[in-house]
Motif scaffolding. Structure first.
Motif, PDB file in Angstrom:
ATOM      1  N   SER A  34      38.569  37.946  37.490  1.00 15.85           N
ATOM      2  CA  SER A  34      37.712  36.871  37.979  1.00 15.85           C
ATOM      3  C   SER A  34      38.141  36.481  39.385  1.00 15.85           C
ATOM      4  CB  SER A  34      37.798  35.648  37.045  1.00 15.85           C
ATOM      5  OG  SER A  34      39.091  35.052  37.135  1.00 15.85           O
ATOM      6  N   ASN A  35      37.418  35.532  39.941  1.00 18.73           N
ATOM      7  CA  ASN A  35      37.719  35.049  41.286  1.00 18.73           C
ATOM      8  C   ASN A  35      37.838  33.527  41.251  1.00 18.73           C
ATOM      9  OD1 ASN A  35      38.358  36.110  43.784  1.00 18.73           O
ATOM     10  ND2 ASN A  35      36.330  35.715  44.659  1.00 18.73           N
ATOM     11  N   SER A  59      49.536  32.166  47.107  1.00 22.58           N
ATOM     12  CA  SER A  59      49.572  31.919  48.552  1.00 22.58           C
ATOM     13  C   SER A  59      48.190  32.037  49.178  1.00 22.58           C
ATOM     14  CB  SER A  59      50.549  32.889  49.232  1.00 22.58           C
ATOM     15  OG  SER A  59      50.118  34.237  49.092  1.00 22.58           O
ATOM     16  N   HIS A  60      47.273  32.758  48.534  1.00 21.55           N
ATOM     17  CA  HIS A  60      45.922  32.875  49.086  1.00 21.55           C
ATOM     18  C   HIS A  60      45.159  31.553  48.976  1.00 21.55           C
ATOM     19  CE1 HIS A  60      44.868  36.587  50.901  1.00 21.55           C
ATOM     20  NE2 HIS A  60      43.648  36.670  50.416  1.00 21.55           N
ATOM     21  N   SER A  62      40.473  32.649  46.891  1.00 16.56           N
ATOM     22  CA  SER A  62      40.891  32.737  45.499  1.00 16.56           C
ATOM     23  C   SER A  62      42.124  33.619  45.341  1.00 16.56           C
ATOM     24  CB  SER A  62      39.755  33.301  44.639  1.00 16.56           C
ATOM     25  OG  SER A  62      40.229  33.591  43.328  1.00 16.56           O
ATOM     26  N   PRO A  63      43.083  33.191  44.508  1.00 15.56           N
ATOM     27  CA  PRO A  63      44.189  34.074  44.158  1.00 15.56           C
ATOM     28  C   PRO A  63      43.760  35.246  43.274  1.00 15.56           C
ATOM     29  CG  PRO A  63      44.807  31.764  43.875  1.00 15.56           C
ATOM     30  CD  PRO A  63      43.307  31.810  44.051  1.00 15.56           C
ATOM     31  N   GLY A  64      42.502  35.235  42.833  1.00 11.79           N
ATOM     32  CA  GLY A  64      41.984  36.317  42.020  1.00 11.79           C
ATOM     33  C   GLY A  64      41.546  37.502  42.859  1.00 11.79           C
ATOM     34  N   ARG A  89      51.512  28.910  38.975  1.00  8.69           N
ATOM     35  CA  ARG A  89      50.197  28.357  39.336  1.00  8.69           C
ATOM     36  C   ARG A  89      49.040  29.221  38.828  1.00  8.69           C
ATOM     37  NH1 ARG A  89      50.931  23.972  42.568  1.00  8.69           N
ATOM     38  NH2 ARG A  89      52.920  23.785  43.667  1.00  8.69           N
ATOM     39  N   GLU A  90      48.221  29.743  39.749  1.00  9.45           N
ATOM     40  CA  GLU A  90      47.002  30.454  39.333  1.00  9.45           C
ATOM     41  C   GLU A  90      47.277  31.805  38.702  1.00  9.45           C
ATOM     42  OE1 GLU A  90      45.799  27.896  42.945  1.00  9.45           O
ATOM     43  OE2 GLU A  90      47.490  29.188  42.394  1.00  9.45           O
ATOM     44  N   VAL A  91      48.493  32.309  38.798  1.00  4.68           N
ATOM     45  CA  VAL A  91      48.783  33.626  38.226  1.00  4.68           C
ATOM     46  C   VAL A  91      48.644  33.604  36.699  1.00  4.68           C
ATOM     47  CG1 VAL A  91      50.462  35.496  38.030  1.00  4.68           C
ATOM     48  CG2 VAL A  91      50.338  34.145  40.129  1.00  4.68           C
TER      49      VAL A  91
END
Length: 359
Positions: free
Chosen positions: A19-20, A90-91, A97-99, A269-271
């Motif tokens: 996903s994004n 970091s993105h 998005s980190p995706g 985080r988002e990971v």
């Protein structure tokens, strides 16, 4: 705002994320319907690259978890697409998005070599090992075209500056004409990461990384040219790759590595949601067990960022992995002290317009 749903696999072929999802600094995305209910085909995620202006090349840190205080990253984002990559968050600082954005919307830093030259030439600069590729891979596919990493190495070689490279990319072999002579002067060491020996699992978990057997061949080629290599078993994935620990170490030793290290799976985080999406799609039968082990090591949470803890976790399972690594690395001779990279050869080369010395 709700997270992006899992995206059609055909649109994300050879990508890691499913996903994004917006990053934590994203204020939200608005999609307006055009009044038509006719489904339209949507394009796949192509790699986009833009140049990023910089004020400095060297990034400094004071982390007690890291064996270096300075690093340089030629790129932001990474096309390798490793789903577990700790650098994905970091993105979010870029409003991306980190995706899938992390894998497809990349930033290159073409000014890094010249900025590095200026920073190394400053009178206040004090030499120590520079880490290259600590956040994203300096030898990701984009480097074949942009050659920023190679230009950085040319500057370091000119200054006789020590460098430690971290990569999964076999493109590092291209630069043996620089790395070989630097290694002969005690100025370079490469850390090469092998997460699994299972080619199918690697393709799904690290979709654009060279296959494991090819990475082992890179270790052979580097060491044959005199470049010392540390095998990095990173990350160890509970209930998915942990059973391979000894086999990976043995393969790395056979390829010529003279040292080894390991890091446990990290889900900052988002990971974590991205990783759990991947598990649900790719390894549904093991998903619950993997996350149970992860949480066992972090006090019931997906991640604990404390210094001295985040890289290895704690508890009985973490201690077992550490002991298995210690035993296997000791048996294979991969746990000894390696020679420190030299700093005494550092010099600022003459610049155009400098007055020449009479002596």
């Amino acid at each position: 705002m709700s997270p992006d749903p899992v995206i059609d696999p055909d649109r994300r072929r050879a990508r890691g994320a499913a996903s994004n999802q917006p990053g934590r600094f994203d204020l939200g995305r608005v999609e307006e319907a055009d009044g038509w209910d006719i489904p339209e085909p949507r394009p796949g995620f192509r790699t986009e690259v833009r140049d990023e202006p910089q004020r400095s090349a060297i990034a400094w840190n004071k982390s007690p978890d890291l064996p270096f205080d300075r690093s340089l990253n030629p790129y932001r984002g990474c096309e390798h697409g490793c789903i577990y990559c700790f650098a994905r968050p970091s993105h979010a600082y870029l409003g991306l998005s980190p995706g899938l954005d992390f894998e497809t919307r990349l930033l290159a830093r073409p000014g890094a070599p010249e900025l590095l030259r200026q920073e190394l030439s400053a009178k206040r600069y004090r030499v120590a090992v520079l880490a290259l590729g600590t956040n994203t891979d300096p030898y990701q596919p984009l480097e074949a075209e942009r050659r920023i990493t190679r230009s950085v190495l040319e500057v370091l070689a000119e200054f006789n500056h020590p460098v430690a490279i971290v990569t999964k990319g076999t493109l590092v072999e291209r630069d043996l004409d620089i790395l070989g002579p630097m290694a002969a002067r005690g100025l370079v060491r490469v850390g090469l990461s092998v997460t699994t020996l299972d080619a199918d699992l690697a393709r799904r978990m690290e979709p654009r990384v060279p296959r494991p057997a090819r990475r082992l061949e890179t270790i052979r080629r580097l060491t044959a040219a005199g470049v010392p290599v540390r095998l990095m078993v990173s990350p160890v994935v509970p209930a998915l790759t942990d059973h391979e620990l000894e086999a990976i170490l043995e393969a790395g030793k056979a390829a010529g590595a003279d040292a080894a290290s390991w890091i446990m799976l990290r889900l900052p985080r988002e990971v974590s949601p991205l990783w759990q999406e991947w598990l649900a799609e790719q390894e549904p039968g093991r998903a619950a067990r993997v996350m149970a082990r992860v949480r066992e090591m972090h006090g019931g949470r997906d991640y604990d960022p404390r210094w001295g803890h985040r890289m290895r976790g704690e508890g009985e399972y973490a201690r077992m992995i550490a002991e298995r690594f210690r035993t296997a690395a000791g048996r294979l001779g991969l746990n000894g002290r390696v020679a420190p990279l030299r700093t005494d050869l550092f010099r600022v080369p003459p610049q155009k317009g400098d007055q020449l010395s009479l002596f």
